[in-house]
Design a protein around this motif. Structure first.
Motif, short mmCIF file in Angstrom:
data_model
loop_
_atom_site.label_atom_id
_atom_site.label_comp_id
_atom_site.label_asym_id
_atom_site.label_seq_id
_atom_site.Cartn_x
_atom_site.Cartn_y
_atom_site.Cartn_z
N UNK A 110 6.06 9.23 -2.77
CA UNK A 110 5.17 8.31 -3.47
C UNK A 110 5.40 6.88 -2.97
N UNK A 111 6.67 6.51 -2.78
CA UNK A 111 7.00 5.18 -2.26
C UNK A 111 6.43 5.01 -0.85
N UNK A 112 6.58 6.03 0.00
CA UNK A 112 6.04 6.00 1.36
C UNK A 112 4.53 5.79 1.33
N UNK A 113 3.91 6.56 0.44
CA UNK A 113 2.46 6.46 0.32
C UNK A 113 2.05 5.07 -0.13
N UNK A 114 2.78 4.53 -1.13
CA UNK A 114 2.45 3.20 -1.62
C UNK A 114 2.72 2.13 -0.56
N UNK A 115 3.77 2.30 0.22
CA UNK A 115 4.04 1.34 1.31
C UNK A 115 2.93 1.38 2.35
N UNK A 116 2.49 2.61 2.67
CA UNK A 116 1.37 2.72 3.62
C UNK A 116 0.13 2.02 3.07
N UNK A 117 -0.09 2.24 1.76
CA UNK A 117 -1.25 1.62 1.12
C UNK A 117 -1.11 0.10 1.12
N UNK A 118 0.11 -0.40 0.80
CA UNK A 118 0.35 -1.84 0.82
C UNK A 118 0.15 -2.38 2.23
N UNK A 119 0.69 -1.68 3.24
CA UNK A 119 0.53 -2.11 4.62
C UNK A 119 -0.95 -2.14 5.00
N UNK A 120 -1.65 -1.08 4.63
CA UNK A 120 -3.08 -1.02 4.93
C UNK A 120 -3.83 -2.16 4.25
N UNK A 121 -3.48 -2.38 2.97
CA UNK A 121 -4.13 -3.46 2.24
C UNK A 121 -3.75 -4.83 2.82
N UNK A 122 -2.49 -4.98 3.22
CA UNK A 122 -2.05 -6.23 3.85
C UNK A 122 -2.78 -6.46 5.16
N UNK A 123 -2.88 -5.38 5.94
CA UNK A 123 -3.61 -5.49 7.22
C UNK A 123 -5.07 -5.84 6.95
N UNK A 124 -5.62 -5.19 5.96
CA UNK A 124 -7.01 -5.45 5.59
C UNK A 124 -7.18 -6.90 5.13
N UNK A 125 -6.22 -7.38 4.33
CA UNK A 125 -6.26 -8.76 3.86
C UNK A 125 -6.15 -9.73 5.03
N UNK A 126 -5.23 -9.44 5.92
CA UNK A 126 -5.07 -10.29 7.11
C UNK A 126 -6.34 -10.29 7.97
N UNK A 127 -6.94 -9.12 8.08
CA UNK A 127 -8.18 -9.02 8.85
C UNK A 127 -9.26 -9.91 8.23
N UNK A 128 -9.41 -9.84 6.91
CA UNK A 128 -10.43 -10.62 6.24
C UNK A 128 -10.09 -12.11 6.22
#
Length: 137
Positions: A110-128
């Motif tokens: 669950x932590x791995x999944x949430x980290x991936x989600x955070x990373x994805x969201x961070x990347x998405x935020x950085x992209x925007x």
């Protein structure tokens, strides 16, 4: 008539004398029988005392055997309970460790999944942010 009385007095005297002589001679044999019976009674009393002593010893031996047996049964039961406690403790410990490991793995995933989600969201935020900055310029 005196003849008649004298015949009976003589017979009566002989009867009394015979009875006294019989009693006198019988007295010693009667004493011997009484002494013999007393000896038999004393022997029986000694045998009864011996039987009572043997019986008391047997009863004490039975109680001692019961106490020894009780001690052995207590020790056996105590050892059984100790082994059973250790076995159940080991089973509970193994079950706890298994459940802990399963829960840990689940939470790690669950932590791995949430980290991936955070990373994805961070990347998405950085992209925007980058896009916004590009538009803002």
């Amino acid at each position: 008539m005196t003849d008649f009385i004298s015949d009976y007095i003589g017979k009566a005297l002989i009867l009394i004398l015979t009875a006294l002589l019989g009693w006198f001679f019988k007295r010693s044999s009667t004493k011997a029988e009484i002494n013999k019976k007393n000896a038999e009674i004393e022997q029986m009393r000694a045998e009864v005392s011996k039987v009572k002593a043997d019986s008391s010893k047997k009863i004490m031996d039975q109680y001692q055997e019961a106490l020894d047996d009780l001690k052995l049964r207590y020790e056996d039961r105590f050892n059984y309970m100790k082994v059973e406690y250790e076995r159940r403790h080991d089973d509970l410990k193994a079950d706890y460790e298994r459940k802990f490991e399963a829960l840990k793995n689940e939470k790690d995933e669950e932590i791995k999944s949430l980290r991936k989600q955070v990373k994805r969201l961070s990347d998405n935020l950085n992209y925007w942010k980058k896009k916004y900055n590009e538009l803002d310029k």
